[in-house]
Design an enzyme around this catalytic site. Structure first.
Site, short mmCIF file in Angstrom:
data_model
loop_
_atom_site.label_atom_id
_atom_site.label_comp_id
_atom_site.label_asym_id
_atom_site.label_seq_id
_atom_site.Cartn_x
_atom_site.Cartn_y
_atom_site.Cartn_z
N ASN A 7 -7.32 -0.61 5.43
CA ASN A 7 -7.11 -1.30 6.70
C ASN A 7 -5.64 -1.63 6.99
O ASN A 7 -5.25 -1.73 8.15
CB ASN A 7 -7.95 -2.59 6.71
CG ASN A 7 -7.52 -3.55 7.80
OD1 ASN A 7 -7.84 -3.36 8.97
ND2 ASN A 7 -6.75 -4.58 7.43
N VAL A 46 0.81 -1.23 0.00
CA VAL A 46 0.00 0.00 0.00
C VAL A 46 0.84 1.27 0.00
O VAL A 46 0.33 2.34 -0.34
CB VAL A 46 -1.00 0.05 1.19
CG1 VAL A 46 -2.04 -1.04 1.08
CG2 VAL A 46 -0.29 0.03 2.54
N ILE A 69 -8.03 -4.74 20.24
CA ILE A 69 -8.74 -5.81 19.56
C ILE A 69 -7.86 -7.05 19.60
O ILE A 69 -6.65 -6.96 19.33
CB ILE A 69 -9.01 -5.41 18.08
CG1 ILE A 69 -9.73 -4.06 17.99
CG2 ILE A 69 -9.76 -6.52 17.35
CD1 ILE A 69 -11.10 -4.00 18.63
N TYR A 114 3.16 5.65 15.39
CA TYR A 114 1.84 5.05 15.13
C TYR A 114 0.73 6.07 15.44
O TYR A 114 -0.22 6.25 14.65
CB TYR A 114 1.69 3.80 15.99
CG TYR A 114 0.42 3.02 15.78
CD1 TYR A 114 0.26 2.19 14.66
CD2 TYR A 114 -0.62 3.09 16.69
CE1 TYR A 114 -0.91 1.45 14.47
CE2 TYR A 114 -1.79 2.35 16.51
CZ TYR A 114 -1.93 1.54 15.40
OH TYR A 114 -3.08 0.81 15.22
#
Ligand code: NAD
Length: 247
Positions: free
Chosen positions: A90, A64, A188, A155
């Site tokens: 994503n 990407v 998650i 991040y």
């Protein structure tokens, strides 16, 4: 008939984790898929799982962070399906460390994949969407982009950038009937969170009012909502999926 029957969705980072759950959710609602990842073995596994749901699937070996890969994927999707209805950005990576010890290359790598990758695929997908005068882009940000985190300045900055990119492109594209929204997941269950020690996990759980980590399907459900007509008057929004950790 599913919510996405007749629609085409592109999902980056679809080989595993949250990306795979998004692929399974959109396919379960009838979307034909184009899946991109660097990890082509795992991507084939995801493709087999979603094919079993009766939809068409194309896989792309794509990085990407490379503009030519974004253009190649979108051209391939148009060749196969003739249109793009849903773009889900994503793919993401972490290269954690305290700022004082962080190398320039770790800063650049995270920015290139998380922020530049989202820009490149949004731009490439928006071109046909503008012609169609129809489309939806969903970007996967993070609560860390909202609240920051020691040891993750690269991040956090990349995900805050994704949120700002979401709002700016939402403003640019709204008049063409293209909506752009973001999901900001909390913690998650994934390969990333599996690696945490029990002490760190229980410290994190103390900060989550719902007293559990999320599962990839929690994020996939939010993506499906933002990708579908039930959110047709929403654009430029950040939907937080964190068990109440961030309010
Ligand atoms: P993961 O590492 O399990 O999956 C990420 C996928 O992206 C992998 O398949 C990987 O091969 C792919 N990828 C990485 N670099 C790429 C590149 N340059 N080009 C193409 N594909 C690439 O991670 P995950 O937990 O499923 O995370 C998915 C997204 O959700 C990421 O953007 C992440 O930042 C975000 N997120 C995750 C959590 C969490 O707790 N897991 C929380 C908040 C946000």
């Amino acid at each position: 008939m599913g919510m996405f029957t007749g629609k085409t969705a592109v999902i980056t980072g679809a080989a595993r984790g949250i990306g795979r759950a998004i692929a399974e959710k959109l396919a379960s609602e009838g979307a034909d898929l184009a899946l991109c990842d660097l990890q082509t073995d795992w991507l084939t596994d995801t493709a087999e799982a979603v094919k079993a749901l009766g939809v068409k699937v194309e896989c792309f070996d794509a990085d990407v962070s490379k503009g030519e890969d974004a253009d190649k994927v979108i051209a391939g999707v148009l060749d196969t399906y003739g249109k793009i209805d849903i773009m889900v950005n994503n793919a993401g990576i972490t290269k954690d460390g305290l700022m004082m010890r962080m190398s320039e290359s770790d800063w650049d790598a995270v920015m290139s994949v998380n922020l530049k990758g989202t820009f490149l695929f949004s731009k490439a997908a928006a071109k046909p969407m503008m012609k169609q005068r129809n489309g939806v882009i969903v970007n996967i940000a993070s609560i860390i982009g909202l609240i920051g985190n020691a040891g993750q300045c690269n991040y956090a900055a990349s995900k805050a950038g994704v949120i700002a990119l979401t709002k700016s492109t939402a403003k640019e594209l709204a008049a063409r009937n293209i909506r752009v929204n973001a999901v900001a997941p909390g913690f998650i269950q994934s390969k990333m969170t599996d690696a945490l020690s029990d002490d760190v996990k229980s410290m994190l759980l103390d900060r989550i009012p719902a007293k559990r980590f999320g599962v990839p399907e929690d994020v996939a459900n939010a993506v499906a909502f933002l990708a579908g007509d039930n959110s047709s008057y929403m654009t430029g929004q950040v939907l937080t999926v964190s068990g109440g950790m961030v309010m």
